[in-house]
Motif scaffolding. Structure first.
Motif, PDB file in Angstrom:
ATOM      1  N   ARG A  21      10.203  35.820 -12.344  1.00 29.22           N
ATOM      2  CA  ARG A  21      11.402  35.092 -12.243  1.00 29.22           C
ATOM      3  C   ARG A  21      12.381  36.088 -12.015  1.00 29.22           C
ATOM      4  NH1 ARG A  21      11.659  30.172 -16.084  1.00 29.22           N
ATOM      5  NH2 ARG A  21       9.768  31.131 -16.953  1.00 29.22           N
ATOM      6  N   ILE A  22      12.667  37.250 -12.844  1.00 31.22           N
ATOM      7  CA  ILE A  22      13.670  38.059 -12.538  1.00 31.22           C
ATOM      8  C   ILE A  22      13.852  38.669 -11.207  1.00 31.22           C
ATOM      9  CG2 ILE A  22      14.601  40.331 -13.216  1.00 31.22           C
ATOM     10  CD1 ILE A  22      13.852  39.527 -16.349  1.00 31.22           C
ATOM     11  N   PHE A  23      12.585  39.306 -10.741  1.00 29.47           N
ATOM     12  CA  PHE A  23      12.599  39.961  -9.381  1.00 29.47           C
ATOM     13  C   PHE A  23      12.533  38.884  -8.249  1.00 29.47           C
ATOM     14  CE2 PHE A  23      11.244  43.340 -12.639  1.00 29.47           C
ATOM     15  CZ  PHE A  23      12.259  44.259 -12.185  1.00 29.47           C
ATOM     16  N   GLU A  24      12.106  37.615  -8.669  1.00 29.53           N
ATOM     17  CA  GLU A  24      12.276  36.922  -7.407  1.00 29.53           C
ATOM     18  C   GLU A  24      13.719  36.338  -7.196  1.00 29.53           C
ATOM     19  OE1 GLU A  24       9.795  33.361  -8.511  1.00 29.53           O
ATOM     20  OE2 GLU A  24       8.211  34.305  -7.857  1.00 29.53           O
ATOM     21  N   ALA A  25      14.584  36.455  -8.183  1.00 27.41           N
ATOM     22  CA  ALA A  25      15.945  36.248  -8.128  1.00 27.41           C
ATOM     23  C   ALA A  25      16.630  37.300  -7.451  1.00 27.41           C
ATOM     24  CB  ALA A  25      16.938  36.051  -9.391  1.00 27.41           C
ATOM     25  N   LEU A  26      16.213  38.640  -7.581  1.00 33.05           N
ATOM     26  CA  LEU A  26      16.812  39.838  -6.659  1.00 33.05           C
ATOM     27  C   LEU A  26      16.291  39.742  -5.366  1.00 33.05           C
ATOM     28  CD1 LEU A  26      16.066  42.051  -9.806  1.00 33.05           C
ATOM     29  CD2 LEU A  26      18.508  41.322  -8.971  1.00 33.05           C
ATOM     30  N   ALA A  50      25.777  49.682  -4.052  1.00 33.07           N
ATOM     31  CA  ALA A  50      26.468  48.672  -3.378  1.00 33.07           C
ATOM     32  C   ALA A  50      26.116  47.435  -3.385  1.00 33.07           C
ATOM     33  CB  ALA A  50      26.163  49.045  -1.752  1.00 33.07           C
ATOM     34  N   ASP A  51      24.767  47.064  -4.148  1.00 32.88           N
ATOM     35  CA  ASP A  51      24.284  45.810  -4.299  1.00 32.88           C
ATOM     36  C   ASP A  51      24.464  45.461  -5.798  1.00 32.88           C
ATOM     37  OD1 ASP A  51      23.215  45.587  -1.762  1.00 32.88           O
ATOM     38  OD2 ASP A  51      21.386  46.413  -1.996  1.00 32.88           O
ATOM     39  N   LYS A 111      24.981  39.241 -10.635  1.00 29.17           N
ATOM     40  CA  LYS A 111      25.545  37.938 -10.654  1.00 29.17           C
ATOM     41  C   LYS A 111      24.226  37.215 -10.516  1.00 29.17           C
ATOM     42  CE  LYS A 111      29.899  37.500  -8.083  1.00 29.17           C
ATOM     43  NZ  LYS A 111      30.098  37.633  -6.728  1.00 29.17           N
ATOM     44  N   ALA A 112      23.460  37.528  -9.708  1.00 31.29           N
ATOM     45  CA  ALA A 112      22.117  36.766  -9.600  1.00 31.29           C
ATOM     46  C   ALA A 112      21.299  36.458 -10.813  1.00 31.29           C
ATOM     47  CB  ALA A 112      21.000  37.399  -8.664  1.00 31.29           C
ATOM     48  N   LEU A 113      21.341  37.888 -11.790  1.00 33.33           N
ATOM     49  CA  LEU A 113      20.783  37.841 -13.029  1.00 33.33           C
ATOM     50  C   LEU A 113      21.470  36.888 -14.012  1.00 33.33           C
ATOM     51  CD1 LEU A 113      19.466  41.624 -13.115  1.00 33.33           C
ATOM     52  CD2 LEU A 113      18.210  39.503 -12.707  1.00 33.33           C
ATOM     53  N   ALA A 114      22.572  37.083 -14.090  1.00 34.83           N
ATOM     54  CA  ALA A 114      23.537  36.432 -15.059  1.00 34.83           C
ATOM     55  C   ALA A 114      23.169  34.776 -14.856  1.00 34.83           C
ATOM     56  CB  ALA A 114      24.797  36.439 -14.806  1.00 34.83           C
ATOM     57  N   ALA A 115      22.822  34.220 -13.772  1.00 29.84           N
ATOM     58  CA  ALA A 115      22.525  32.872 -13.364  1.00 29.84           C
ATOM     59  C   ALA A 115      21.435  32.591 -14.040  1.00 29.84           C
ATOM     60  CB  ALA A 115      22.654  32.653 -11.996  1.00 29.84           C
ATOM     61  N   LEU A 116      20.395  33.441 -14.152  1.00 36.37           N
ATOM     62  CA  LEU A 116      19.080  33.321 -14.739  1.00 36.37           C
ATOM     63  C   LEU A 116      19.010  33.300 -16.366  1.00 36.37           C
ATOM     64  CD1 LEU A 116      16.576  35.521 -12.883  1.00 36.37           C
ATOM     65  CD2 LEU A 116      16.793  33.143 -12.725  1.00 36.37           C
ATOM     66  N   ARG A 117      20.158  33.553 -16.881  1.00 37.57           N
ATOM     67  CA  ARG A 117      20.125  34.211 -18.215  1.00 37.57           C
ATOM     68  C   ARG A 117      19.369  32.655 -19.269  1.00 37.57           C
ATOM     69  NH1 ARG A 117      24.704  36.578 -22.226  1.00 37.57           N
ATOM     70  NH2 ARG A 117      23.719  36.247 -24.268  1.00 37.57           N
ATOM     71  N   GLU A 166      17.688  30.252 -18.395  1.00 37.17           N
ATOM     72  CA  GLU A 166      16.295  29.782 -17.982  1.00 37.17           C
ATOM     73  C   GLU A 166      15.156  31.059 -18.375  1.00 37.17           C
ATOM     74  OE1 GLU A 166      13.787  29.984 -13.711  1.00 37.17           O
ATOM     75  OE2 GLU A 166      15.917  29.725 -13.778  1.00 37.17           O
ATOM     76  N   VAL A 167      15.758  32.442 -18.393  1.00 34.33           N
ATOM     77  CA  VAL A 167      14.719  33.366 -18.715  1.00 34.33           C
ATOM     78  C   VAL A 167      14.616  33.505 -20.411  1.00 34.33           C
ATOM     79  CG1 VAL A 167      14.148  35.720 -18.497  1.00 34.33           C
ATOM     80  CG2 VAL A 167      14.656  34.447 -16.510  1.00 34.33           C
ATOM     81  N   GLY A 168      15.829  33.635 -20.802  1.00 35.25           N
ATOM     82  CA  GLY A 168      16.250  33.660 -22.295  1.00 35.25           C
ATOM     83  C   GLY A 168      16.620  35.133 -22.749  1.00 35.25           C
ATOM     84  N   PHE A 169      16.937  36.015 -21.839  1.00 37.05           N
ATOM     85  CA  PHE A 169      17.105  37.302 -22.309  1.00 37.05           C
ATOM     86  C   PHE A 169      18.359  37.427 -23.106  1.00 37.05           C
ATOM     87  CE2 PHE A 169      18.190  37.163 -17.836  1.00 37.05           C
ATOM     88  CZ  PHE A 169      19.827  37.535 -17.932  1.00 37.05           C
ATOM     89  N   ALA A 170      18.645  38.482 -23.800  1.00 31.12           N
ATOM     90  CA  ALA A 170      19.737  38.598 -24.663  1.00 31.12           C
ATOM     91  C   ALA A 170      20.922  39.110 -23.865  1.00 31.12           C
ATOM     92  CB  ALA A 170      19.571  39.521 -25.568  1.00 31.12           C
ATOM     93  N   SER A 171      20.909  40.121 -22.814  1.00 28.24           N
ATOM     94  CA  SER A 171      22.066  40.649 -22.266  1.00 28.24           C
ATOM     95  C   SER A 171      21.688  41.451 -21.050  1.00 28.24           C
ATOM     96  CB  SER A 171      22.902  41.461 -23.106  1.00 28.24           C
ATOM     97  OG  SER A 171      22.269  42.533 -23.729  1.00 28.24           O
ATOM     98  N   LEU A 172      22.714  41.762 -20.292  1.00 28.37           N
ATOM     99  CA  LEU A 172      22.509  42.616 -19.241  1.00 28.37           C
ATOM    100  C   LEU A 172      23.413  43.756 -19.244  1.00 28.37           C
ATOM    101  CD1 LEU A 172      22.833  39.991 -16.408  1.00 28.37           C
ATOM    102  CD2 LEU A 172      20.836  41.256 -16.928  1.00 28.37           C
ATOM    103  N   LEU A 173      22.704  45.066 -18.876  1.00 27.30           N
ATOM    104  CA  LEU A 173      23.446  46.215 -19.131  1.00 27.30           C
ATOM    105  C   LEU A 173      23.509  46.896 -17.621  1.00 27.30           C
ATOM    106  CD1 LEU A 173      22.059  48.005 -21.853  1.00 27.30           C
ATOM    107  CD2 LEU A 173      24.310  46.880 -22.028  1.00 27.30           C
ATOM    108  N   TYR A 174      24.959  47.513 -17.275  1.00 29.27           N
ATOM    109  CA  TYR A 174      24.919  47.720 -15.749  1.00 29.27           C
ATOM    110  C   TYR A 174      25.493  49.316 -15.873  1.00 29.27           C
ATOM    111  CZ  TYR A 174      26.547  48.585 -11.141  1.00 29.27           C
ATOM    112  OH  TYR A 174      26.758  48.985  -9.538  1.00 29.27           O
TER     113      TYR A 174
END
Ligand code: ASP
Ligand code: MG
Length: 430
Positions: free
Chosen positions: A289-294, A325-326, A332-338, A340-348
């Protein structure tokens, strides 16, 4: 003697004097009896300047117009080089990519060459002319629009022309004497390679060595075109990129068949960022699910690491790298999945760099990883991620420590030259 295709990069064409020097060099090959076809890049840093200008005019320039703009850079070079050649008593004909028959798909900014129909080039050669082709561009087969091949694409133009014209080899003229064991701007004791295999060159190019465009090496391998990478500022023999290290190309000096070195070189890349998806439930289908969004966001990923989940929580972290650059698009694409997937957070994190050790010899030599990691540790550099292929080991480290890690690995594998061989003749490295 057959057809030779040459490519001159922007730093070899920086100003009028440089253009005249390149014209003399082209004429030398013509005098030696070759039919000469030349692919040229835009002068100096002019592609970057055009990009800056576009961004001043518009925050989001339409891709079609960007290609119309950027292709102008190569048109300037081609006409000036042709003029300088005519002053030397030879005739040259310049052609845009489209006129030269470079047919691409329709993706603006990173089009792929799908065919080359060099009819006009062949007839110009038959008429005794030197042919100059604007690099880095073509025309889309279906939309008929002008396209560009991505930064550094003139290398690919040159090799594609060499393949279509059945040239003996392709010469890539640049501002250093060849392919080095590391970037001479970072490791002054880097050594020039006499030969390197397509396979190793592909990994070097994919891992950030800017000397050749990745697509150009893929093309050369597919059509078996030997590439001679050399300086336009000296007459030294450069590096031959060939099927295997024992290959001797036409016109190249008989190589003593050296035993192949274990390591070809150390490459580095500062263009990536790292994203970590923290606390992903360890269930079937979450990674998909995560990598399809990307993928839907058209993002090319590089390294991917997923750990086994902690027994107590059944949660895992997934980290990957991608072009900086991406970065924002991916977040943004991952935040929209949060939810649905139920992960805790994103680090960049975009303060990272990648260092890669490349060599076909690592297939048959144990201990290469151990030595690489020890060298990096001895330089006081922490490793954040590791990935490997059959002939490559890459690590992600802190961006500020890239130079130190590259130098340490280079020394650990005895790649340093005893005398400084590397001369950077021109270019701003931009
Ligand atoms: N002028 C283009 C660039 O700077 C293409 C090239 O140099 O190969 O990326
Ligand atoms: Mg350029």
């Amino acid at each position: 003697m057959g057809i030779v295709v040459q490519k001159y990069g922007g730093s070899s064409l920086a100003d009028a004097a440089a253009i005249k020097r390149v014209a003399r060099r082209i004429v030398e090959s013509k005098r030696a009896g070759h039919d000469v076809v030349v692919a040229v890049s835009a002068m100096g840093d002019s592609t970057d300047e055009l990009l800056d200008l576009a961004n001043e005019v518009s925050p989001l320039p339409p891709a079609r117009e960007m290609d119309m703009l950027l292709t102008a850079g190569e048109r300037i070079s081609m006409a000036l080089v042709a003029m300088a050649i005519s002053d030397l008593g030879f005739t040259a004909r310049s052609f845009t990519g489209s006129q030269a028959g470079v047919i691409t798909d329709s993706v603006h900014g990173k089009a792929k060459i799908i065919d080359v129909t060099p009819g006009r080039i062949s007839s110009a050669l038959e008429d005794g002319h030197i042919v100059i082709v604007a690099g880095f561009q073509g025309v889309s087969q279906d939309t008929k629009e002008i396209t560009t091949l991505g930064r550094g694409g003139t290398d690919t133009t040159a090799v594609a022309l060499a393949a279509a014209l059945e040239a003996d080899y392709c010469e890539i003229y640049t501002d250093v004497d060849g392919v080095f064991t590391a970037d001479p701007r970072i490791v002054p004791t880097a050594r020039k390679l006499d030969r390197v295999s397509y396979e190793e060159m592909l990994e070097l190019a994919a891992c950030g060595a800017k000397i050749l465009h990745l697509r150009c090496v893929e093309y050369a391998r597919r059509y078996d075109i030997p590439i001679h990478v050399r300086s336009s500022f000296s007459h030294l023999e450069g590096t031959w990129v060939v099927p295997d290290p024992s290959f001797t190309a036409p016109d190249s000096p008989e190589g003593e068949t050296m035993e192949q070195a274990i390591i070809a070189g150390v490459a580095h890349d500062r263009s990536e960022a790292k994203i970590t998806v923290v606390g992903v439930p360890d269930k079937v289908g979450e990674a998909a699910r995560i990598f399809e969004a990307l993928a839907d966001a058209q993002i090319n990923l590089d390294m991917i690491v997923q750990n086994i989940s902690a027994a107590a929580t059944s949660l895992t972290d997934i980290s990957f790298t991608l072009p900086r650059a991406d970065g924002q698009t991916a977040m943004k694409a991952l935040a929209a999945l949060r939810d649905e997937v139920g992960f805790a957070s994103l680090l960049y994190d975009d303060k990272i760099g990648k260092i890669s050790l490349i060599g076909a010899g690592m297939r048959s030599h144990p201990g290469v990883s151990a030595k690489f990691f020890s060298a990096i540790a001895a330089a006081g550099v922490n490793i954040q991620m590791i990935s490997t292929s059959e002939i490559r080991i890459s690590v992600i480290v802190d961006e500020g420590l890239v130079d130190a890690a590259v130098a340490a690995a280079h020394t650990a594998f005895d790649l340093d030259a005893t005398e400084v061989e590397a001369v950077v003749y021109g270019g701003t490295g931009r």
